[in-house]
Structures are given as C-alpha cells and as structure tokens.
Design an enzyme around this catalytic site. Sequence first.
Site, PDB file in Angstrom:
ATOM      1  CG  HIS A 215       1.500  30.279  10.593  1.00  0.00           C
ATOM      2  ND1 HIS A 215       0.949  29.140  10.117  1.00  0.00           N
ATOM      3  CD2 HIS A 215       0.907  31.308  10.927  1.00  0.00           C
ATOM      4  CE1 HIS A 215      -0.308  29.559   9.875  1.00  0.00           C
ATOM      5  NE2 HIS A 215      -0.358  30.961  10.352  1.00  0.00           N
TER       6      HIS A 215
ATOM      7  CB  CYS B 175      -0.665  34.361   9.957  1.00  0.00           C
ATOM      8  SG  CYS B 175      -0.489  34.448  11.722  1.00  0.00           S
TER       9      CYS B 175
END
Length: 231
Positions: A186, A201
């Site tokens: 992301h 992440c």
Amino acid sequence: MGDMRRRGAVVLGVTSLVAPLALALGATPAQAASCTTSTGPHQKKVEKFLGRPVDGKQSSADCKAIRSFQTKHGITPNIGYAGPVTWGVMNLMNKQKAVGKNPNKSGKCPKNKGRIACVDLTLQLSWIQDGKKLVYGPVPVRTGRNGYETRTGLKKIYWRNIDHVSTIYDVPMPYSQFFDGGQAFHSAGVSMWNPPGSHGCVNMTKATAKKYWSLLRNGDDVYVYGRKPGT
C-alpha cells in the site's frame, strides 16, 4: 498494514506508523536546535555519498548537507551527525542502485509462476515479473521493522481495497493489496528509506502503489524473501 473485515472475519494488521530510531548520541529531542560539530564514525563515506569534499572532518557545510538528507528521510535526531543509521540508509541506496534492471539475478523469485510480485527484504526492493520478463521495477519499498517483520514465502493477493483505512490506527492505506493476513502492499506518505520500517506491510510511494494496483489482481502470486537489515 492494517486490519480488515471480510465476510465476517477480522484480520488484524498494522499501519506504517513510524517510531523514529534515534542515533546513539545521547540526544533525545526529535528536532535539534543546531547542527553538531562532532565528526561521525562514517564521516568520509557520508561525505562521498553527498558529493562533499572527503576529508573526514565535520564542517558547517557538511553538517547542513547531512542534516538535509536526514530531514528528507525522517532520520532522527536530524543534527547532521554521520552516524550508523544515516550511513546505513545511504549504503542501502547504493546497493539498490547497483541492482540496475536485473533484480532477480539470483533467481530466488520464482520464474515459473507467470505474473508475480517479488519482494527482496535484504535490498528493500520490489518488482513485478512475468516468467523471466521484468514487467515493472525494481522500486524501493519499506518493509516490516524488527519485531514486525514482513513474513517470507510464497503468497497470493486475496483482497484489494483502493481506499482502505486501518481500523487499528485510523490512518489511510491507499491502494491496499493484501497477501498475508494483514500484510499488504500500500501507499505510505513517508520516505521509503525512513527507519526503522513499517509494522509488516510493504510500503510504497503513491506512484508505485498505483502501478501495482493496475498490474496485479486477486490470485496473483507474491514472493517475499531475504531479511531486512536490522531485523
């Protein structure tokens, strides 16, 4: 990374909030009032990286250049000291640049899976390939820090949310593509070299995250390997 709700099941994750890693200078404030006059242990290497005269001695111009680099990439305290964190970021940049357009030279990312997103934790690089063909990248990424490592292995993208918001930290995670529990590709609004890293992440610039969004689909493979420096 973040947590998400899908078909009644809650998957916990964490965002890319940063806990700044301070240099071992005995200074605790996040922002310093002025540049340091101290010569750092990596002075010559830092001077060379920044295109400064390489004399191994701290000058006011050296400090200004080092401090500008530190501020840009969120290295604290940003007092212009040529310490291990600052040099570590620069050294990683050098290694990333040396890869060129052959990120899978070692062949560690599978070439028999068709379209696949590869993540090299050691070099903090990611790219998309299709067989032996490089489709996009390599691009710098920011993965999980110590204690929150991005998990290695072969995975698949299983859920995508272009406007995802973490329900743990209530922060946006644009162009989220989840591939392992709460771990996802992301966009993140920090430097890709901002230490110490995410909470698991694979952070990307907005441009990179948008490109990954356009190239990948649910069911596409993701392969994560290596080990992030400092973990």
